[in-house]
Design a protein around this motif. Structure first.
Motif, PDB file in Angstrom:
ATOM      1  N   HIS A  99      24.269   7.271  34.351  1.00 49.66           N
ATOM      2  CA  HIS A  99      24.507   7.713  32.989  1.00 49.66           C
ATOM      3  C   HIS A  99      23.279   7.400  32.135  1.00 49.66           C
ATOM      4  CE1 HIS A  99      28.595   7.435  34.596  1.00 49.66           C
ATOM      5  NE2 HIS A  99      28.966   8.262  33.638  1.00 49.66           N
ATOM      6  N   TYR A 102      23.658   5.633  26.667  1.00 54.21           N
ATOM      7  CA  TYR A 102      24.849   5.712  25.812  1.00 54.21           C
ATOM      8  C   TYR A 102      26.123   5.944  26.625  1.00 54.21           C
ATOM      9  CZ  TYR A 102      21.257   6.169  22.235  1.00 54.21           C
ATOM     10  OH  TYR A 102      20.165   5.948  21.424  1.00 54.21           O
ATOM     11  N   GLY A 103      26.001   5.881  27.949  1.00 53.60           N
ATOM     12  CA  GLY A 103      27.168   6.056  28.804  1.00 53.60           C
ATOM     13  C   GLY A 103      27.557   7.502  29.027  1.00 53.60           C
ATOM     14  N   ARG A 104      26.665   8.427  28.728  1.00 52.70           N
ATOM     15  CA  ARG A 104      26.988   9.839  28.881  1.00 52.70           C
ATOM     16  C   ARG A 104      26.777  10.317  30.316  1.00 52.70           C
ATOM     17  NH1 ARG A 104      23.088  10.497  24.273  1.00 52.70           N
ATOM     18  NH2 ARG A 104      24.286  10.315  22.329  1.00 52.70           N
ATOM     19  N   LEU A 137      33.280  11.614  32.187  1.00 51.68           N
ATOM     20  CA  LEU A 137      32.777  10.892  31.025  1.00 51.68           C
ATOM     21  C   LEU A 137      33.358   9.487  30.966  1.00 51.68           C
ATOM     22  CD1 LEU A 137      32.975  13.637  28.240  1.00 51.68           C
ATOM     23  CD2 LEU A 137      30.889  12.596  29.142  1.00 51.68           C
ATOM     24  N   GLN A 141      33.523   8.273  25.382  1.00 53.93           N
ATOM     25  CA  GLN A 141      32.350   9.144  25.304  1.00 53.93           C
ATOM     26  C   GLN A 141      32.797  10.596  25.464  1.00 53.93           C
ATOM     27  OE1 GLN A 141      29.473  10.474  24.224  1.00 53.93           O
ATOM     28  NE2 GLN A 141      28.666   8.437  24.717  1.00 53.93           N
ATOM     29  N   GLU A 142      32.213  11.499  24.683  1.00 55.12           N
ATOM     30  CA  GLU A 142      32.616  12.900  24.710  1.00 55.12           C
ATOM     31  C   GLU A 142      31.470  13.867  24.992  1.00 55.12           C
ATOM     32  OE1 GLU A 142      34.739  13.986  21.216  1.00 55.12           O
ATOM     33  OE2 GLU A 142      36.271  12.436  21.446  1.00 55.12           O
ATOM     34  N   GLN A 143      30.257  13.332  25.130  1.00 52.09           N
ATOM     35  CA  GLN A 143      29.106  14.212  25.274  1.00 52.09           C
ATOM     36  C   GLN A 143      28.334  13.954  26.559  1.00 52.09           C
ATOM     37  OE1 GLN A 143      27.191  13.403  21.359  1.00 52.09           O
ATOM     38  NE2 GLN A 143      27.613  15.551  20.921  1.00 52.09           N
TER      39      GLN A 143
END
Length: 296
Positions: A99, A102-104, A137, A141-143
């Motif tokens: 990832h 930001y964990g995306r 995700l 996180q959404e992106q």
């Protein structure tokens, strides 16, 4: 005489409480929902559509209703790996096993590996991986982030303009606010003409998320390092890891994810049967992750 400058609406009228009120207003405007439409329209989903339309409830409602119609006919949640696997043989688009900071979820795209021309199949493959990226995700996180490697790219391997246009339309109309940032790494100068044609179909919000980065520019390197751990980042993007795409390993991971997708959307048994059949056709379980990223 002193003039008081009015604050922009997004700052003045769209604080946290106002935004939550607009989420409720949008839900009421949509009316009763059922089945997968109800499952799709979470509060987070409604916020994304509102944000994509500058928190205008009427515009967000129209956009979301178009997506619900599209999903009812295209059925992205029902696409399974065995239907699109032929598009992924070269590894032109794949999900990384790391990832960003930001964990995306990270999707890796290699347009130089493009070998197919069918617009419909290319769009279905992209949609499948968008849905898979969302499935993977991290909590909260959404992106997603995209890494685009131009190694081997030329006009002969270029995606047709129509395919690019259709992919862009699907992304920005039906997956709003899902793309956080897209890095175009070391694109050749000849790509600029193609980019000008493609950019014409992009809305300003999507266009602003596209960043050109070049290995010999200090600011480009600093930008990449601000988003990625250099130890995980493949050398193709200026990092210290190596990237090797193994189609059989990636297929195995996607088939397993198909079961998770079916469970989420409520069609477990059918998908499990297909998954078992497809797994029987691939090699024995690998010892490494589906998209092998290893430190150099």
């Amino acid at each position: 005489m002193y003039l008081i400058r009015r604050q922009p609406q997004t700052q003045q009228e769209n604080g946290p409480s106002e935004r939550e009120a607009k989420v409720c207003e949008l839900r009421a405007a949509l009316g009763p929902l059922s089945g997968r439409s109800l499952q799709f329209c979470t509060d987070s989903c409604l916020r994304r559509y509102l944000e994509a339309r500058s928190w205008n409830v009427n515009k967000a409602k129209k956009m979301l209703e178009e997506t619900l119609k599209w999903r009812a006919t295209f059925k992205p949640e029902e696409i399974r790996w065995h239907e699109v696997a032929h598009e992924g043989v070269t590894g032109k688009i794949s999900r990384a096993n790391f990832h960003d900071r930001y964990g995306r979820t990270v999707l890796i795209m290699r347009p130089g590996m493009q070998t197919t021309k069918c617009t419909e199949d290319n769009v279905r493959y992209m949609v499948y991986l968008l849905e898979n990226g969302i499935l993977n995700l991290a909590d909260g996180q959404e992106q997603m982030s995209w890494l685009i490697d131009f190694t081997g790219w030329s006009l002969s391997t270029n995606i047709p303009i129509k395919t690019s246009r259709d992919c862009i339309n699907v992304l920005q109309n039906h997956y709003p606010q899902r793309l956080a940032i897209a890095f175009l790494y070391n694109p050749p100068r000849i790509f600029e003409a193609f980019w000008k044609a493609v950019r014409y179909f992009m809305d300003p919000i999507t266009s602003q998320k596209v960043k050109f980065v070049y290995p010999k520019k200090k600011e480009s390197l600093e930008l990449m390092q601000s988003y990625f751990d250099i130890e995980n980042l493949p050398s193709e993007f200026g990092g210290k890891a190596s990237l090797e795409y193994d189609h059989e390993e990636f297929s195995r991971s996607m088939v397993e994810d198909d079961v998770r997708t079916a469970k989420f959307w409520g069609s477990v048994e059918k998908s499990r049967h297909v998954a078992d059949d497809h797994l029987a056709q691939v090699a024995p379980p690998p010892a490494t992750p589906p998209l092998a990223i290893t430190a150099s």
